[in-house]
Enzyme design. Structure first.
Site, mmCIF file in Angstrom:
data_model
loop_
_atom_site.group_PDB
_atom_site.id
_atom_site.type_symbol
_atom_site.label_atom_id
_atom_site.label_comp_id
_atom_site.label_asym_id
_atom_site.label_seq_id
_atom_site.Cartn_x
_atom_site.Cartn_y
_atom_site.Cartn_z
ATOM 1 N N LYS A 383 0.833 -1.216 0.000
ATOM 2 C CA LYS A 383 0.000 0.000 0.000
ATOM 3 C C LYS A 383 0.862 1.257 0.000
ATOM 4 O O LYS A 383 0.612 2.194 -0.756
ATOM 5 C CB LYS A 383 -0.924 0.009 1.227
ATOM 6 C CG LYS A 383 -1.964 -1.103 1.239
ATOM 7 C CD LYS A 383 -2.984 -0.925 2.335
ATOM 8 C CE LYS A 383 -2.344 -0.853 3.719
ATOM 9 N NZ LYS A 383 -1.666 -2.116 4.065
ATOM 10 N N THR A 384 1.851 1.290 0.877
ATOM 11 C CA THR A 384 2.705 2.472 0.966
ATOM 12 C C THR A 384 3.480 2.681 -0.326
ATOM 13 O O THR A 384 3.620 3.821 -0.810
ATOM 14 C CB THR A 384 3.664 2.336 2.151
ATOM 15 O OG1 THR A 384 2.906 2.147 3.346
ATOM 16 C CG2 THR A 384 4.526 3.575 2.300
ATOM 17 N N ASP A 428 -3.252 6.131 4.025
ATOM 18 C CA ASP A 428 -2.636 4.804 3.956
ATOM 19 C C ASP A 428 -2.886 4.091 5.277
ATOM 20 O O ASP A 428 -2.286 4.417 6.300
ATOM 21 C CB ASP A 428 -1.134 4.961 3.682
ATOM 22 C CG ASP A 428 -0.423 3.626 3.567
ATOM 23 O OD1 ASP A 428 -1.110 2.593 3.640
ATOM 24 O OD2 ASP A 428 0.812 3.623 3.418
ATOM 25 N N GLN A 432 -2.134 -4.190 9.796
ATOM 26 C CA GLN A 432 -2.197 -5.152 10.891
ATOM 27 C C GLN A 432 -3.614 -5.225 11.457
ATOM 28 O O GLN A 432 -4.320 -4.225 11.559
ATOM 29 C CB GLN A 432 -1.217 -4.754 11.992
ATOM 30 C CG GLN A 432 0.246 -4.922 11.601
ATOM 31 C CD GLN A 432 1.155 -4.368 12.675
ATOM 32 O OE1 GLN A 432 1.422 -3.185 12.703
ATOM 33 N NE2 GLN A 432 1.620 -5.234 13.555
ATOM 34 N N THR A 487 -1.021 -5.997 -6.477
ATOM 35 C CA THR A 487 0.387 -5.610 -6.619
ATOM 36 C C THR A 487 1.244 -6.830 -6.959
ATOM 37 O O THR A 487 0.776 -7.972 -6.899
ATOM 38 C CB THR A 487 0.897 -4.954 -5.326
ATOM 39 O OG1 THR A 487 0.818 -5.924 -4.261
ATOM 40 C CG2 THR A 487 0.067 -3.742 -4.959
ATOM 41 N N ASP A 490 4.440 -8.217 -11.655
ATOM 42 C CA ASP A 490 5.610 -8.582 -12.436
ATOM 43 C C ASP A 490 6.056 -10.019 -12.191
ATOM 44 O O ASP A 490 6.801 -10.596 -12.986
ATOM 45 C CB ASP A 490 6.762 -7.619 -12.147
ATOM 46 C CG ASP A 490 7.120 -7.566 -10.680
ATOM 47 O OD1 ASP A 490 6.188 -7.684 -9.849
ATOM 48 O OD2 ASP A 490 8.315 -7.401 -10.345
ATOM 49 N N GLY A 1033 -57.733 2.791 24.819
ATOM 50 C CA GLY A 1033 -56.605 3.368 24.107
ATOM 51 C C GLY A 1033 -56.241 2.557 22.888
ATOM 52 O O GLY A 1033 -56.611 1.385 22.758
ATOM 53 N N VAL A 1040 -55.518 -1.011 24.000
ATOM 54 C CA VAL A 1040 -55.497 -1.029 25.461
ATOM 55 C C VAL A 1040 -56.936 -1.099 25.956
ATOM 56 O O VAL A 1040 -57.785 -0.296 25.542
ATOM 57 C CB VAL A 1040 -54.792 0.216 26.048
ATOM 58 C CG1 VAL A 1040 -54.807 0.145 27.568
ATOM 59 C CG2 VAL A 1040 -53.367 0.324 25.539
ATOM 60 N N ASP A 1154 -38.485 8.115 26.243
ATOM 61 C CA ASP A 1154 -39.726 8.675 25.709
ATOM 62 C C ASP A 1154 -40.505 9.365 26.817
ATOM 63 O O ASP A 1154 -41.737 9.249 26.892
ATOM 64 C CB ASP A 1154 -40.564 7.568 25.072
ATOM 65 C CG ASP A 1154 -41.660 8.132 24.147
ATOM 66 O OD1 ASP A 1154 -41.536 9.293 23.728
ATOM 67 O OD2 ASP A 1154 -42.631 7.406 23.866
#
EC number: 2.7.11.1
Length: 1726
Positions: A383-384, A428, A432, A487, A490, A1033, A1040, A1154
């Site tokens: 990465k670096t 970057d 780990q 990467t 090659d 209710g 209810v 609430d």
């Protein structure tokens, strides 16, 4: 006043202004001098303040030699002023004349002639201006007036006729200031021109100078130039700048375009006179100066075409420069311009002006070409190197090629990759795994991602899979732009590349919105593929609109300002140097200063936004924009919202410093805060450490363990159970076949299967598991925890062991040095702005291998060698169950193993690639006999569901339940798994069992496989046990109904869960879980002020609850025709507070989430009823393990931190805010914010960002107003604990009740009634409950049937208001007792031996006063033994006293009799006791202060102080730097935090501190020796004046009131001081009050009471203190102190050992009496 005092006052006056004299001459001078000097004659010339002194020069010279010092005690300031006048030179002449005297005409002619001659002589010397002169003719009295002749003779000299003093004096002062100002400015103009000081010349011109004066100065400048040409000196060079400026101003009137050059004129600021008086300039050259700021008024130079500002110190450019329409050339080179975008400056004058104009016009027209580029992947994949290759770094191939052995030690490394089209901000990420939990909060949607992998890695697909899923999970539902970069291409064959590409296309391209060229193979060593990748990144940045083309320009200004302040790479001179590691002190200092700018607080950030021209409503958008792009980091959460990180790299380094620290003890997973110096010492400022710990907790790096000064770092725990952990696990957790085949084990559990789960999940869950009560953790590792579930008997044993351990630790702490604690206190003192403080006072901790989180074992270790040492022995004594196999015993034992299994192979296609497994076992018992395991299972599943719902929204989760029939039949085979939804459906249909597919003939009981769904703790009711009545209710959950229990006909409410057929499986599960959550919460609550749950019903699921008859508070308040009485309102407030207090005292606390008026139900509107209000509706409630989260509605009731808080966390303090809104609603009858009419978005912004709150009525009692304002504080940590709220409301309610009494009998009855008196005392009992709450995990309301008890009971700290209430009005109200030991076997107080000498049944509150005597004797307290009382304090319903024999006695406040006596655990002599909230602070003559809990009667803290000898204390409850102030005989003064008990400030004085007093206005008055010191608590400044002292003896007591300070001395005198201003006292009286030392001064309404060792007490009227009432009757020895018990009751403590306490009743008003002889006591709000 002696000469030294005169000189000192004179010097003080000189510091405020400069004296300027006017010589007054003539026959009327005495009148003029007298009148004018009596006025305020201060005025300003330029920027200096002057005071005019009118005097007669000849007379002062004559009298100066005859001045004598005056030693009178109370003297005016005139003599000092007169002496100061002697040193003043006259700058103006004032001639006076008598307008009634003809000779005045001749006299004025002579004077005018003399003045003309003087003027003629001085015209030749222009450098010395003539002293101005004016005439005053006094025309007062009878007789002819010659004013007209005198005025005619005066000619052109200014002339004033003095007729009336007031009018004439104003005119004289006006003429005086005009003449003096003109004269002074003429002198300064000449001086500025002579020395060539352009800065000063500009300052003079701006102060107001006439055109004639400027022309004269210009002429003088020409003279200097002409003289320099004749004498060949260089003065002409000096005056070039001043001449140029004067010339431009003088010639501005001709309106021709002028050029002004002030280059190299040493200008320190922009000359503002240019913008005001040179408006026709076309060219202005201010180059090569030191100008730091360009003013907005530059826009006034409308004709300006060329502006040259190069070579200055400009940091910013005002936007108003865009109004210079003709400006063509703007030179800004060689200026810092740190606060303005550099790219804009470099774009040219035209673009710069357009940029500024667009900001002012609020246009979004700027282009942002900075794009966040994220490099993620495993370590060692390159990465670096890829970042460097994209950057174009010219490194060698060997450096660019990264091998697989390379390991990063940095969590995140940030760099810039620049291109013409785009500038990449490259992140970057360290590869780990320990860094993985730190990465997810850096990942944002607005970025390009490079998932980097090594093509040669055979397991690359597994690595890619994790990161692709991780990025997706952090994209808030959006599809991220991901490039897959392989990467080391090659070294790969074409076949290998083709195979890798096919794997990537088939599995991962679908997760990216990049559809073309998603896959890239590169070689960093050769550069192959790098250019193509870079082009693709730029193309995608443009295509994905990451290059923004429509952002406001002020975003760019803000970014420039913050980048300038932030410590960005390459900009910090010492960014790479560790603090303190430089070669010089200067380097170290620079490093510290640099570090401080890596973060700022939010107020500072808001100021930066303001300076960046952002409107308040734009700040959030700008903040989110910069945060998403990684420019800054800001998290809008309660713990972190005050911090803005300017340098993300710094934050990443902080995290890396902890994770990569190499010490073994941290690698074992536990960080002891005392060891932080080894990690951060020399790197980060110590005052920042507490905030860093909170940051690390936010980023899931570490978790601060409550109250033990340690942090758990899960990523550093062993990943697998290995070593000693494995030994313990294998020994205690037998294999499943062994357990089942033993025939003594019952098993149940469940699995949570996740399609993906980011690392860090189990670490968060582990923290919550460690805090569950009633369990004993045996061992844990990174992905698992083994624990024992304790039975109720074992919980009691555990609590007993815990208390023993705490006592041992307390004893050990008392014997050992407290160096570590002192160091940590010092650390925190430097960090007063940080709300999060490391608590290092406790030595308890968690043991990683064998421990209980509910107990407090000693050391924490994973070191195998330490398992068998003494620490292990101690731990084994603390553990309830021995570390053995459960099969080795026949006693019941419950175990649980919770493990997290992540996906092992990418090729695995199972849905359960990430699995959380919970397995519970019960040995030697069944879950039907012992519910402990079932209840724990409910708790752990509730905890898991809460965590998933709040922090992992959007994850695909399935919950599966193993068939116990399969497990029992064949424990070695995989069982069948029931789907969670099938269990819910079965219960919905009333089916008690399911059928296993492996054996369909066998029914499997749901309560066996899923006991959490059946909630065995709650009784199950059948349909025939309930009678339905009517529907009352309806809501989203269902219906209810009102009903009755068949067995006793009691009324109940039935709440039904109705799941419709149209609802999907997910919605059905969510509704059912919400229903289960409410049942679970309510099943653990048992309090009279909370709606009670009676039982459950099935098919459909229903809750049978307590019926509350009077409806909800919301609808009751709508009934405006029948308003609620004030006394009932107070009772409702108190009831609700008690209910919430009980919820917050649970472990962990219950967060209702609430709280609002519709969820408050009314039991009764009778204020004397046992219960009036109840809290209900727990559907949204959660248990707060540090915090909860989730998106809520009803923003009017919600705390700012919870509004829109889908991903924010908050604590039970959110309920405290909502309670404030309930208080407001009850108080006013209106809803919160009903008075405003904003849109919802603006409403929320104003509540969160601008602190908008409802308007409290003006007639609201101050105590209630204070409670409301504290509760709705924007900072959750500033909201009070409910013990304080209950106490305040109780006192308010108690006061309101007693104010209604009108006769003796009614007063007595009311005060003795249980409902009234308990209301005031319950707060004290409840205050005490907080300390021991964590030690008592069970409900503290086990005795709810005491409401109607006829006997009086003691108030236990663990019992609530209603439990302590009795209805019998004939019994005495029980005081707030510290312990139940106060009660005898019959249930009443043991008071036979103790009584007040006057009457054992006297209620001190109702004692009748003698109408003719202001001080009334009540009685003396008789005791069973002789005692020398050292100190006393009022403590609510009791008075505490401490004796020389270490006895602690508790006396009834109302009765005066002794209730109980305890032996103090320490033997140090007490010097003072004060009440601080729920604590008593005891000062001693050693270096210790002891803090007692009023409820538990135990010492909760011992403070080590620098004091010696007698120590005094004073409590400052409100204002800045509130807390407890202490002072000792060594002269040190300390401020202690009243909650954390930490020392916040300290300073020293020369003499002993004998007393302190505070009234308000942030002013503390300190008696030090014989002096008074005035100390400002807000600014921490103090003032000492030699005049503020007692002439003889020392000050022994002090009392501060609104406008006065009283000080009592060792000689018996009282001095009264007038408070003139915040830093000035004036002695006004001296009273011969006593013959010996004054020990006490007590403020009693309009009076002051003093006590003395001469046996007397004296009562002084504040309005007329010279006639006190004094008595020494009943005092056998001297009075050592006085305790104010009530507003009119005081207890005098004397040194007599037989009658040490004498009780007095003192009315508020001597004269004012009621009809029945009872004096009024308190004022109440009606």
């Amino acid at each position: 006043m002696d000469s030294s005092q005169q000189l000192q006052e004179s010097q003080q006056l000189q510091q405020q202004y400069t004296r300027v004299g006017i010589d007054v001459i003539g026959p009327m001078k005495d009148l003029i001098i007298s009148v004018m000097n009596s006025l305020d004659t201060t005025f300003k010339i330029i920027n200096e303040t002057y005071r005019i002194v009118y005097f007669d020069t000849d007379e002062t010279k004559l009298t100066s030699s005859n001045l004598d010092s005056d030693d009178e005690e109370f003297e005016s300031d005139d003599d000092a002023d007169e002496e100061a006048d002697l040193q003043i030179q006259a700058s103006c002449n004032l001639y006076t004349f008598d307008g009634k005297n003809r000779q005045s005409v001749d006299e004025i002619k002579r004077i005018v002639q003399h003045l003309n001659e003087t003027q003629s002589q001085q015209n030749d010397n222009q450098a010395v201006p003539v002293i101005p002169t004016f005439f005053v003719v006094v025309n007062i009295g009878v007789g002819p007036s010659f004013v007209s002749e005198i005025k005619s003779a005066a000619g052109t000299t200014q002339f004033i006729e003095w007729i009336v003093n007031d009018q004439a004096s104003k005119e004289v002062f006006k003429v005086s200031t005009n003449l003096l100002s003109h004269h002074k400015k003429q002198i300064e103009l000449t001086h500025a021109c002579t020395v060539g000081d352009v800065n000063y010349l500009d300052q003079i011109i701006l102060s107001g100078v006439s055109t004639d004066q400027l022309k004269e100065a210009h002429k003088a400048g020409h003279a200097i130039v002409f003289d320099s040409l004749l004498t060949h000196n260089s003065n002409s060079l000096v005056v070039t700048g001043t001449m140029a400026l004067l010339g431009a101003i003088v010639e501005n009137g001709d309106r021709k375009g002028k050029r002004l050059s002030l280059s190299r004129s040493n200008l320190s600021r922009f000359p503002m006179s240019i913008t005001q008086m040179c408006t026709h300039l076309v060219e202005l050259d201010l180059s090569d100066n030191k100008i730091t700021e360009l003013p907005k008024d530059i826009q006034l130079l409308k004709s300006l075409r060329i502006l040259i500002l190069r070579g200055n110190l400009l940091e910013d450019i005002p936007l108003e420069i865009c109004y210079l329409g003709d400006l063509k050339i703007l030179e800004l080179q060689e200026n810092p311009l740190n606060n303005f975008p550099l790219s804009v400056v470099q774009s040219g004058t035209k673009n710069l002006l357009l940029f500024c104009k667009n900001i002012l016009e609020r246009k979004k027209s700027e282009t942002w070409n900075k794009v966040k580029l994220m490099f993620v992947g495993q370590e060692g994949v390159g990465k670096t190197s890829l970042c460097q290759a994209l950057k174009g770094s010219k490194k060698k191939k060997a450096e660019l090629q990264v091998t697989g052995d390379t390991v990063s030690t940095e969590g995140v490394k940030i760099q810039n990759i620049k291109n013409k089209k785009v500038e990449f901000h490259a992140w970057d990420f360290g590869g780990q795994q320990v860094f993985y939990p730190t990465h997810q909060f850096f990942l944002t949607t607005h970025a390009l991602y490079l998932v980097v992998f090594k093509l040669t890695d055979p397991n690359f697909a597994e690595r890619v899979n994790y990161w692709v899923r991780q990025v997706k999970s952090n994209s808030s539902g959006a599809v991220p732009a991901i490039f897959l970069v392989g990467t080391h291409s090659d070294v790969c064959t074409p076949e290998q590349l083709q195979e890798a590409e096919s794997i990537l296309k088939a599995n991962f391209v679908k997760y990216s919105r990049v559809k073309e060229n998603t896959i890239n193979f590169v070689c960093c060593a050769t550069g192959k593929g790098i250019k193509e990748l870079k082009k693709r990144l730029i193309h995608e940045a443009e295509k994905s609109h990451l290059i923004k083309k429509d952002i406001p320009g002020n975003y760019m200004v803000l970014e420039a300002r913050l980048t300038n302040r932030g410590a960005n790479p390459g900009r910090m001179a010492v960014s790479g140097s560790p603090i303190g590691g430089g070669s010089s002190a200067q380097l170290s200092s620079n490093a510290i200063n640099s570090q401080k700018e890596r973060y700022i607080d939010y107020d500072d950030y808001m100021n930066e936004c303001k300076l960046s021209h952002l409107q308040p409503e734009e700040i959030k958008g700008a903040t989110d924009f910069l945060h998403n792009l990684g420019i800054i980091l800001h998290f809008d959460t309660p713990t972190l919202k005050n911090l803005v990180v300017l340098d993300p790299q710094w934050l990443a380094d902080v995290m890396s410093s902890l994770i990569t620290f190499s010490h073994n003890w941290i690698k074992r997973g536990i960080l002891n805060h005392s060891e932080l110096v080894a990690v951060w010492g020399g790197k980060y400022d110590q005052s920042l450490w507490p905030l860093l710990l909170k940051l690390l907790e936010k980023f899931e790096v570490s978790y601060e363990l409550p109250n033990i000064a340690k942090s758990l770092i899960p990523s550093l725990l062993p990943e697998d159970a290995e070593g000693e952990i494995s030994t313990i696990k294998d020994r205690e957790w037998v294999t499943l076949p062994q357990a089942i085949e033993s025939g003594r084990c019952q098993v149940f559990g469940c699995d949570y299967n996740f399609d993906f789960m980011p690392l860090g999940f189990f670490a968060r869950l582990l923290l919550r598991i460690l805090l569950i009560s009633g369990v004993e953790v045996r061992t844990y590792w990174r992905n698992g925890v083994l624990l024992d579930i304790l039975t109720p008997e074992q919980v009691k044993l555990q609590q007993s062991k815990q208390q023993q351990l705490q006592q041992q630790q307390q004893q050990q702490n008392n014997n050992e040095s407290n160096d570590s604690s002192v160091n940590n206190n010092n650390n925190n003192n430097n960090n007063n702005n940080n709300n999060n403080i490391i608590n290092s006072s406790s030595s308890s901790s968690l043991n990683l291998t064998q421990t209980s989180t509910s107990t407090s074992p000693s050391k924490l270790s994973l070191n195998n060698s330490q398992i068998n040492n003494s620490n292990s022995t101690l731990n084994s004594q603390q553990l309830i169950n021995p570390s053995v196999s459960p099969l080795s015993s026949t006693t019941p034992r419950h175990q649980a193993l919770i493990t997290f299994i992540k996906k092992k192979s990418f090729e695995s296609k199972d849905k359960d690639s990430y699995k959380l497994n919970i397995e519970v076992r019960s040995f030697n018992t069944t879950i039907e006999k012992d519910h402990s395991a079932s209840l724990f299972f409910q708790q752990i599943l509730f905890t898991i569901d809460t965590l998933l719902a709040s922090s992992y929204v959007g994850l695909e989760i399935t919950r599966m339940i193993p068939c116990i029939h399969c497990v029992q039949k064949n424990p070695r085979a995989d069982p069948y798994y029931f789907d969670f939804s099938s269990c819910i459906s079965a219960l919905q249909d009333g089916k008690p069992h399911l059928f296993c597919r492996n054996d369909p003939s066998i029914p499997v009981r749901i309560d066996y496989i899923a006991p959490d769904l059946c909630l065995k703790k709650v009784p199950t009711l059948a349909d025939n046990e309930i009678e339905y009545e009517k529907q009352i209710g309806k809501g989203g959950f269902g219906l209810v109904h009102k009903g009755r229990l068949v067995k006793d006909k009691s009324v109940v409410a039935i709440k039904s869960l109705i799941l419709g057929d149209s609802e999907g499986e997910t919605e059905m599960i969510e509704k059912f879980q919400e229903f289960q959550r409410e049942v679970f919460i309510m099943s653990n609550l048992n309090h009279p002020n909370i709606v009670k749950l009676y039982g459950l019903m099935h098919n459909p699921p229903r809750m049978v609850m307590e019926f509350v008859p009077c409806g909800d508070l919301y609808h009751r308040l709508l009934d405006k025709a029948h308003p609620i009485k004030w006394s009932v309102k107070l009772r409702l407030m108190l009831d609700i507070a008690l209910g919430i207090e009980y919820m917050q005292n649970q472990n962990p606390p219950i967060v209702h989430r609430d709280l609002r008026s519709p969820n408050i139900f009314l039991q009764s509107l009778d204020e004397n009823a046992p219960v009036c209000a109840k809290v209900a509706d727990f559907g949204l409630s959660q248990q707060s393990v540090h915090s909860v989260s989730g998106l809520l509605g009803n923003f009017q009731w919600m705390a700012p931190e919870t509004i829109g808080a889908e991903e924010e966390s908050y604590t039970e303090k959110a309920d405290t805010y909502s309670f404030a809104m309930i208080l407001y609603t009850i108080l006013t009858g209106e809803g919160p914010f009903d008075e405003y009419s904003y849109g919802k978005i603006k409403f929320i912004n104003m509540i969160r960002e601008e602190g908008l709150r409802p308007t409290i009525p003006e007639d609201c009692p101050p105590r209630l107003r204070n409670v409301i304002e504290l509760c709705w504080s924007g900072d959750p940590k500033k909201r009070p604990h409910f013990s304080y709220i209950v106490k305040e409301l109780s006192e308010l309610r108690n006061g309101n009740t007693t104010s209604t009494t009108t006769n003796t009998s009614s007063t007595t009855n009311n005060l003795n009634s249980a409902n009234v008196s308990i209301a005031s005392t319950s707060s004290n009992a409840d205050d005490g409950s907080q300390t021991n709450n964590n030690n008592n995990n069970n409900n503290n309301n086990n005795n709810n049937n005491n409401n109607n008890s006829g006997s009086s009971i003691a108030l236990s700290p663990s019992r609530s208001f209603e439990q302590q209430t009795t209805t019998t009005t004939t019994t005495t109200t029980s005081p707030s007792s510290p312990s139940t030991s106060f009660i005898n076997s019959s249930g009443s107080y043991n008071t036979e031996s103790y009584s007040v000498a006057s009457s054992s049944t006297t209620n001190l509150l109702n004692t009748l006063n003698n109408a003719n005597q202001p001080v009334n004797f009540i009685g003396t307290a008789s005791v069973h033994k002789k005692m020398e009382v050292l100190a006393g304090v009022e403590a609510g319903e009791t008075v505490w006293t401490k004796s020389a024999d270490s006895s602690l006695c508790f006396w009834s406040t109302k009765k005066g009799h002794l209730i109980n006596e305890l032996k103090c655990p320490h033997t140090v002599a007490t010097t003072m006791m004060i009440k601080v909230g729920k604590y008593i602070w005891e000062a001693t003559n050693s270096n210790g202060i002891y803090i007692w809990d009023m409820g538990t009667m135990t010492i909760v803290q011992q403070l080590t102080t620098p004091h010696k000898g007698d120590v005094c204390l004073h409590f400052v409850e409100y204002g800045d730097n509130n807390g407890v102030w202490s002072g000792g005989s060594e002269g040190t003064v300390c401020l202690w935090d009243m909650q954390t008990f930490e020392k916040k400030h300290s300073f020293s004085l020369e003499s002993a501190i004998t007393a302190m007093s505070y009234f308000g206005n942030n002013t503390l008055y300190i008696a030090s020796g014989s002096h008074i010191v005035v100390f400002k608590t807000k600014t921490l400044l103090m003032n000492v004046n030699q005049n503020w002292k007692h002439s003889t003896g020392s000050i022994t007591s002090i009392l501060a009131m609104k406008d006065e300070v009283w000080s009592g001395g060792s000689d018996g005198r009282i001095y009264i001081w007038k408070v003139k201003n915040e830093f000035e006292l004036q002695k006004v009286q001296s009273l011969e009050a006593h013959h010996e030392k004054i020990t006490s001064l007590i403020h009693l309404e309009d009076n002051v009471l003093s006590g003395s060792t001469d046996k007397c007490i004296s009562l002084f009227k504040i309005s007329d203190p010279k006639k006190p009432f004094t008595t020494q009757e009943h005092h056998k020895q001297g009075v050592t102190s006085i305790v104010k018990v009530q507003s009119h009751i005081v207890w005098a403590i004397t040194s007599d050992t037989t009658t040490p306490l004498v009780l007095w009743n003192i009315p508020q008003k001597w004269e004012k009496k009621t009809a029945n002889g009872i004096l009024p006591r308190l004022k109440f709000f009606r």
